[in-house]
Design a protein around this motif. Structure first.
Motif, mmCIF file in Angstrom:
data_model
loop_
_atom_site.group_PDB
_atom_site.id
_atom_site.type_symbol
_atom_site.label_atom_id
_atom_site.label_comp_id
_atom_site.label_asym_id
_atom_site.label_seq_id
_atom_site.Cartn_x
_atom_site.Cartn_y
_atom_site.Cartn_z
ATOM 1 N N ASN A 1 38.769 -23.715 -66.004
ATOM 2 C CA ASN A 1 37.507 -24.185 -66.571
ATOM 3 C C ASN A 1 37.469 -25.699 -66.734
ATOM 4 O OD1 ASN A 1 36.305 -21.659 -66.760
ATOM 5 N ND2 ASN A 1 37.124 -21.261 -68.806
ATOM 6 N N VAL A 2 38.624 -26.331 -66.653
ATOM 7 C CA VAL A 2 38.685 -27.786 -66.809
ATOM 8 C C VAL A 2 38.028 -28.453 -65.594
ATOM 9 C CG1 VAL A 2 40.200 -29.799 -66.973
ATOM 10 C CG2 VAL A 2 40.758 -27.703 -68.231
ATOM 11 N N GLU A 3 37.131 -29.386 -65.848
ATOM 12 C CA GLU A 3 36.463 -30.141 -64.779
ATOM 13 C C GLU A 3 36.961 -31.575 -64.793
ATOM 14 O OE1 GLU A 3 32.195 -29.561 -64.024
ATOM 15 O OE2 GLU A 3 32.219 -28.208 -65.737
ATOM 16 N N ILE A 4 37.332 -32.073 -63.614
ATOM 17 C CA ILE A 4 37.778 -33.460 -63.477
ATOM 18 C C ILE A 4 36.800 -34.164 -62.546
ATOM 19 C CG2 ILE A 4 39.669 -34.968 -62.759
ATOM 20 C CD1 ILE A 4 41.583 -32.665 -63.355
ATOM 21 N N LYS A 5 35.989 -35.019 -63.123
ATOM 22 C CA LYS A 5 34.957 -35.711 -62.348
ATOM 23 C C LYS A 5 35.244 -37.213 -62.340
ATOM 24 C CE LYS A 5 31.280 -32.372 -63.404
ATOM 25 N NZ LYS A 5 29.898 -32.200 -63.890
ATOM 26 N N TYR A 6 34.657 -37.889 -61.353
ATOM 27 C CA TYR A 6 34.836 -39.343 -61.315
ATOM 28 C C TYR A 6 33.585 -40.029 -60.787
ATOM 29 C CZ TYR A 6 35.962 -38.510 -56.361
ATOM 30 O OH TYR A 6 35.923 -38.117 -55.040
ATOM 31 N N ASP A 7 33.463 -41.294 -61.161
ATOM 32 C CA ASP A 7 32.367 -42.138 -60.692
ATOM 33 C C ASP A 7 32.952 -43.511 -60.359
ATOM 34 O OD1 ASP A 7 29.869 -42.897 -59.951
ATOM 35 O OD2 ASP A 7 28.968 -42.764 -61.942
ATOM 36 N N TYR A 8 32.176 -44.329 -59.679
ATOM 37 C CA TYR A 8 32.698 -45.620 -59.228
ATOM 38 C C TYR A 8 31.792 -46.770 -59.661
ATOM 39 C CZ TYR A 8 29.084 -45.582 -55.623
ATOM 40 O OH TYR A 8 27.875 -45.567 -54.974
ATOM 41 N N GLU A 9 32.362 -47.960 -59.621
ATOM 42 C CA GLU A 9 31.609 -49.177 -59.845
ATOM 43 C C GLU A 9 32.048 -50.182 -58.785
ATOM 44 O OE1 GLU A 9 30.601 -52.390 -63.429
ATOM 45 O OE2 GLU A 9 31.843 -50.609 -63.835
ATOM 46 N N LEU A 10 31.102 -50.952 -58.247
ATOM 47 C CA LEU A 10 31.404 -51.913 -57.189
ATOM 48 C C LEU A 10 31.630 -53.310 -57.767
ATOM 49 C CD1 LEU A 10 28.845 -50.866 -54.423
ATOM 50 C CD2 LEU A 10 31.266 -50.268 -54.574
ATOM 51 N N PHE A 11 32.599 -54.016 -57.172
ATOM 52 C CA PHE A 11 32.919 -55.375 -57.592
ATOM 53 C C PHE A 11 33.019 -56.270 -56.367
ATOM 54 C CE2 PHE A 11 34.585 -52.533 -60.792
ATOM 55 C CZ PHE A 11 34.220 -53.140 -61.986
ATOM 56 N N ASP A 12 32.729 -57.553 -56.552
ATOM 57 C CA ASP A 12 32.873 -58.523 -55.471
ATOM 58 C C ASP A 12 34.352 -58.734 -55.157
ATOM 59 O OD1 ASP A 12 30.141 -58.978 -55.204
ATOM 60 O OD2 ASP A 12 30.138 -60.531 -56.749
ATOM 61 N N ASP A 13 34.674 -58.764 -53.872
ATOM 62 C CA ASP A 13 36.048 -58.992 -53.437
ATOM 63 C C ASP A 13 36.284 -60.505 -53.381
ATOM 64 O OD1 ASP A 13 38.565 -58.754 -52.464
ATOM 65 O OD2 ASP A 13 38.009 -58.075 -50.469
ATOM 66 N N GLU A 14 37.032 -61.021 -54.331
ATOM 67 C CA GLU A 14 37.260 -62.463 -54.436
ATOM 68 C C GLU A 14 38.758 -62.764 -54.524
ATOM 69 O OE1 GLU A 14 33.209 -63.571 -56.974
ATOM 70 O OE2 GLU A 14 35.114 -63.244 -58.033
ATOM 71 N N TYR A 15 39.097 -63.994 -54.181
ATOM 72 C CA TYR A 15 40.476 -64.457 -54.339
ATOM 73 C C TYR A 15 40.479 -65.961 -54.584
ATOM 74 C CZ TYR A 15 40.216 -66.319 -49.569
ATOM 75 O OH TYR A 15 39.851 -67.029 -48.450
ATOM 76 N N GLU A 16 41.604 -66.458 -55.059
ATOM 77 C CA GLU A 16 41.746 -67.892 -55.314
ATOM 78 C C GLU A 16 42.455 -68.561 -54.150
ATOM 79 O OE1 GLU A 16 43.542 -69.297 -58.852
ATOM 80 O OE2 GLU A 16 41.912 -68.640 -60.159
ATOM 81 N N ASP A 17 41.884 -69.685 -53.654
ATOM 82 C CA ASP A 17 42.546 -70.417 -52.572
ATOM 83 C C ASP A 17 43.631 -71.322 -53.146
ATOM 84 O OD1 ASP A 17 41.292 -72.618 -53.646
ATOM 85 O OD2 ASP A 17 39.782 -72.789 -52.060
ATOM 86 N N ASP A 18 44.263 -72.118 -52.288
ATOM 87 C CA ASP A 18 45.381 -72.971 -52.707
ATOM 88 C C ASP A 18 44.959 -74.037 -53.717
ATOM 89 O OD1 ASP A 18 47.010 -71.530 -51.064
ATOM 90 O OD2 ASP A 18 46.808 -72.905 -49.364
ATOM 91 N N ASN A 19 43.667 -74.353 -53.732
ATOM 92 C CA ASN A 19 43.163 -75.367 -54.658
ATOM 93 C C ASN A 19 42.650 -74.774 -55.964
ATOM 94 O OD1 ASN A 19 43.608 -77.486 -52.767
ATOM 95 N ND2 ASN A 19 41.708 -76.894 -51.697
ATOM 96 N N THR B 1 36.256 -38.539 -65.794
ATOM 97 C CA THR B 1 35.833 -37.803 -66.986
ATOM 98 C C THR B 1 36.463 -36.418 -66.914
ATOM 99 O OG1 THR B 1 33.711 -38.965 -67.004
ATOM 100 C CG2 THR B 1 33.864 -36.955 -68.310
ATOM 101 N N VAL B 2 37.053 -35.988 -68.021
ATOM 102 C CA VAL B 2 37.687 -34.665 -68.091
ATOM 103 C C VAL B 2 36.899 -33.799 -69.060
ATOM 104 C CG1 VAL B 2 39.812 -33.393 -68.530
ATOM 105 C CG2 VAL B 2 39.923 -35.739 -67.652
ATOM 106 N N LEU B 3 36.418 -32.658 -68.580
ATOM 107 C CA LEU B 3 35.574 -31.777 -69.380
ATOM 108 C C LEU B 3 36.246 -30.427 -69.602
ATOM 109 C CD1 LEU B 3 32.216 -32.469 -67.496
ATOM 110 C CD2 LEU B 3 33.005 -33.569 -69.582
ATOM 111 N N ASN B 4 35.846 -29.777 -70.674
ATOM 112 C CA ASN B 4 36.289 -28.399 -70.990
ATOM 113 C C ASN B 4 37.795 -28.293 -71.207
ATOM 114 O OD1 ASN B 4 33.588 -27.638 -70.572
ATOM 115 N ND2 ASN B 4 33.960 -27.226 -68.415
ATOM 116 N N THR B 5 38.375 -29.271 -71.879
ATOM 117 C CA THR B 5 39.798 -29.174 -72.204
ATOM 118 C C THR B 5 39.995 -28.208 -73.371
ATOM 119 O OG1 THR B 5 39.592 -31.112 -73.624
ATOM 120 C CG2 THR B 5 40.349 -31.466 -71.370
ATOM 121 N N ASN B 6 41.266 -27.875 -73.641
ATOM 122 C CA ASN B 6 41.576 -26.905 -74.683
ATOM 123 C C ASN B 6 42.898 -27.294 -75.352
ATOM 124 O OD1 ASN B 6 42.930 -24.181 -75.593
ATOM 125 N ND2 ASN B 6 40.737 -23.738 -75.430
#
Length: 227
Positions: A39-57, A73-78
C-alpha cells in the motif's frame, strides 16, 4: 511439594509456549505486513535548474542548458514498517519518510527502496517489498526543437526525458539523418503511388491518342493520294 513443583513447571511451560506464539512470524502475519508494504506509494516530482559553472576567473557561465533535480513523497506508511534506500552500488541507508522527502536526488540516480517489517515479533527486519526507480535526464534538445517533433513525432529523442544523457549535438546529427531518411521514404512512396495509380493510365492515354493521330495521318495521306 512435588505437586506444587509440577504445577509450577506446567505454568512455566505454557508461559513459554504463549510467548513463542506471540513472537512467532506466522504466514498470516507476513501476509498482513506485505499488504501494508504494497500500500506504500513512492512518488516523485522534478524541478529544473540552469546548468552553470564557474570559469577560471570566477565568473558564472550559463551553458544555456537545464538539468532536473528530484524530490520524493512517501504515502501510506505504517508504524509496523521501516524504509531504506540505496543509490547504485552504495550501501543501503536506513531512513524515515520525512528524511526521504527532505532529500534531493539527481538525474541518472538509480534508487532501490526497500520496505522492512518493524514489528515486536520475529518478523522484524524481514524484507517485504523493493521498488526500483531510475531518474531520467532532462532532454535539452527537445525543449529547443518541439516544432520539429510535431512533424517527426516518431523520432526516438522527441521526448522530454531520456534514460541516458545524450548531448544536443549528437541528437541533432541523428535527427538530420532521420529526417532525410523519412523524407526520402516519403518521396519514394509518392512516386510508387503515382506509378501504381496514374502512370499506367497516362501511358494508355498516350497510346490511344498516339494511335488516333497515326490513324488520322494515314487516312489523310490516302485522301491526298486519291486526289
Amino acid at each position: 511439594m512435588r505437586k506444587i513443583k509440577y504445577m509450577l513447571g506446567l505454568c512455566l511451560f505454557f508461559t513459554v509456549l504463549n510467548v513463542k506464539a506471540i513472537d512467532a512470524c506466522t504466514s498470516e502475519e507476513m501476509s498482513r505486513l506485505k499488504e501494508l508494504a504494497n500500500n506504500v506509494e513512492i512518488k516523485y516530482d522534478y524541478e529544473l535548474f540552469d546548468d552553470e559553472y564557474e570559469d577560471d576567473n570566477g565568473n558564472t557561465v550559463n551553458t544555456e542548458n537545464k538539468f532536473a533535480q528530484y524530490k520524493f513523497t512517501v504515502l501510506n506508511t505504517n508504524d509496523d514498517l521501516r524504509i531504506a534506500y540505496s543509490i547504485g552500488n552504495e550501501s543501503e541507508k536506513k531512513t524515515t519518510k520525512e528524511a526521504i522527502e527532505n532529500e534531493i536526488f539527481n538525474e541518472g540516480d538509480h534508487l532501490r527502496f526497500a520496505i522492512y517489517a518493524r514489528t515486536k515479533n520475529l518478523c522484524i527486519d524481514k524484507i517485504l517489498r523493493t521498488v526500483d526507480i531510475k531518474l531520467s535526464y532532462y532532454n535539452n534538445w527537445y525543449s529547443e526543437n518541439e516544432e520539429k517533433c510535431e512533424e517527426y513525432k516518431e523520432f526516438k529523442y522527441c521526448k522530454q526525458f531520456l534514460e541516458k544523457n545524450v548531448d544536443k549535438d549528437t541528437i541533432e546529427k541523428e535527427f538530420k539523418k532521420y529526417s532525410q531518411d523519412v523524407n526520402k521514404e516519403k518521396r519514394s512512396k509518392i512516386w510508387n503511388n503515382f506509378v501504381n495509380n496514374y502512370l499506367f493510365k497516362i501511358l494508355i492515354g498516350i497510346a490511344v491518342v498516339g494511335g488516333g493521330v497515326a490513324v488520322f495521318i494515314i487516312r489523310r495521306r490516302k485522301m491526298l493520294e486519291g486526289l
